[in-house]
Design an enzyme around this catalytic site. Structure first.
Site, PDB file in Angstrom:
ATOM      1  CG  ASP A 174      -1.506 -32.170  26.357  1.00 46.36           C
ATOM      2  OD1 ASP A 174      -1.872 -33.317  26.612  1.00 46.36           O
ATOM      3  OD2 ASP A 174      -1.714 -31.156  27.342  1.00 46.36           O
ATOM      4  CG  ASP A 185      -3.469 -34.261  33.535  1.00 48.85           C
ATOM      5  OD1 ASP A 185      -2.856 -34.868  32.580  1.00 48.85           O
ATOM      6  OD2 ASP A 185      -3.822 -32.903  33.356  1.00 48.85           O
TER       7      ASP A 185
HETATM    8  C1  GLA Z   1      -3.212 -32.001  29.853  1.00 48.09           C
HETATM    9  C2  GLA Z   1      -1.903 -32.567  30.366  1.00 48.09           C
HETATM   10  C3  GLA Z   1      -1.386 -31.542  31.457  1.00 48.09           C
HETATM   11  C4  GLA Z   1      -1.413 -30.123  31.187  1.00 48.09           C
HETATM   12  C5  GLA Z   1      -2.713 -29.495  30.730  1.00 48.09           C
HETATM   13  C6  GLA Z   1      -2.646 -28.201  30.059  1.00 48.09           C
HETATM   14  O1  GLA Z   1      -4.126 -32.144  30.750  1.00 48.09           O
HETATM   15  O2  GLA Z   1      -1.829 -33.782  30.924  1.00 48.09           O
HETATM   16  O3  GLA Z   1      -0.216 -31.999  31.813  1.00 48.09           O
HETATM   17  O4  GLA Z   1      -0.166 -30.006  30.025  1.00 48.09           O
HETATM   18  O5  GLA Z   1      -3.216 -30.411  29.641  1.00 48.09           O
HETATM   19  O6  GLA Z   1      -3.938 -27.897  29.408  1.00 48.09           O
END
Ligand code: GLA
Length: 404
Positions: free
Chosen positions: A151, A206
């Site tokens: 990430d 997301d």
């Molecule tokens: C980010 C990523 C998500 C998930 C969260 C976990 O937002 O884009 O897909 O992995 O972190 O904290």
């Protein structure tokens, strides 16, 4: 003389053996498929829950439909590294340790994935990998990790390309084939540089289980299926076997309507997207299961040509997406974005399909294709006839076209 020559060749071969041994295998020649904890459970994960999920992965037919990876997202570790600087699987959540859990996943015929972050902390505040890349990679390899999602939170002024190359090198140095999933949300256009660094790269922020509108969460917005879809339009030339654009994980079974779930899944398959389910596999409705395990639709995603689909036509909420397939076949997806039903009347013979990226040239007056409706699971005539269908709101008709 002859003997010396033979000996030197032998020595040379022996010396170069490690070089050959290090050639990385060709990972993710088709988009990776699996299941990830995040969309349903966020950080609320533990071994009993997840062992139940592994079992459901098998009993629901997901594994046999082609899903392979079982991925733990954020929240699997303790808040601090140990005295040696190693990450520690939270003993309250994983009392038997991570190796034991990975062994369990492997014993059921699946591959095991885990999560961390390029920054100092993960997005949920657990220890990030910055400065520990090689140490963390060795730990993952010792546990039998097959997939790392990496990430982009708490990265300050880090250079994205360099940070991902460092972790990629650390993974490669372990000698274990580990699929590397870049998750920097498309901020630094990874499609331009991530081929060879990892096998998939997020292209957007997301997703959430919403079809049309984004969801405002104060400091950021979670993105709808259609919003993410629109963001894929100009980057398809950068995807292919071993390097996939990743429009984020699936929200099938997480609250959208059946039609919306079906459309979401179809569109991700048209995009040759990684298919990472994120629903509670223990409580899947029959409808959700039918969507996620439809082998003919999955085959569109997994087609060996690896071409990402494109928007061929768009008018008044109705779109036609086309995905060139191997053997000269095609997938065609009629999408109704609008909130009312729409009639399609489509004359194949009047519309040729050309695509420079995949070198596709189809003239239906010259070549006839048979149509198969992949959701209705029935033949739907040929391209010699005008195609007529009614599409409900937020739904699709997905056809496979095969040469007659
Ligand atoms: C980010 C990523 C998500 C998930 C969260 C976990 O937002 O884009 O897909 O992995 O972190 O904290």
């Amino acid at each position: 003389m002859k003997k010396t020559w033979f000996l030197s060749v032998l020595l040379l071969l022996m010396a170069s053996a490690p070089l050959f041994a290090q050639k990385p295998p060709d990972l993710a020649q088709t988009p990776p498929m699996g299941w990830n904890t995040w969309n349903t459970f966020q950080v609320n994960i533990d071994e009993p829950l997840l062992k139940g999920m592994v079992d459901a992965y098998v009993s629901s037919g997901m594994r046999d439909a082609g899903y392979t990876y079982f991925v733990l997202d954020d929240g699997w570790m303790t808040m601090e590294r140990d005295n040696n600087g190693s990450l520690v699987a939270d003993p309250k959540k994983f009392p038997n340790g991570m190796k034991e859990f990975a062994d369990y996943v492997h014993s059921k015929g699946m591959k095991f994935g885990i999560y961390n972050c390029a920054g100092t902390k993960t997005c949920a505040g657990y220890p990030g990998t910055r400065g520990y890349e090689y140490q963390d990679a060795r730990l993952y390899a010792s546990w039998g990790v097959d997939y790392l999602k990496y990430d982009w939170c708490n990265t300050d002024s880090l250079n994205a390309r360099e940070a991902y190359i460092t972790m990629s090198s650390a993974l490669k140095a372990t000698g274990r084939p580990i699929v590397f999933s870049l998750c920097e949300w498309g901020n630094h256009h990874p499609w331009l540089w991530a081929k060879g660094v990892g096998q998939l790269y997020r292209t957007t922020g997301d997703i959430y289980a919403g079809f049309v509108d984004n969801k405002n969460l104060g400091t950021w917005s979670a993105l709808s299926v259609l919003n993410i879809l629109d963001k894929q339009v100009n980057i398809r030339q950068y995807a292919g076997p071993g390097h996939w654009n990743d429009p984020d994980m699936l929200e099938v079974g997480n609250g959208m309507t059946f039609n919306e779930d079906k459309a979401h899944f179809s569109l991700w398959c048209m995009l040759a997207a990684p298919l990472m389910a994120g629903n509670d596999l223990r409580k899947m409705s029959e409808q959700t299961k039918d969507i996620l395990t439809n082998k003919d639709v999955i085959a569109i995603d997994q087609d060996a040509l690896g071409a990402e689909g494109f928007r061929y036509y768009s008018f008044d909420g109705l779109e036609i997406w086309v995905k060139p397939l191997s053997n000269g076949d095609l997938a065609v997806c009629f999408l109704n974005r609008s909130s009312h039903y729409q009639n399609i009347t489509y004359d194949w013979m009047a519309h040729a399909i050309q695509d420079k990226i995949s070198n596709t040239n189809v003239d239906f007056t010259q070549t006839t294709y048979k149509l198969r409706d992949l959701w209705a699971k029935k033949d739907a005539g040929t391209t010699r006839k005008v195609f007529k269908e009614v599409i409900p709101a937020h739904d699709v008709v997905l056809l496979k076209l095969s040469k007659e």
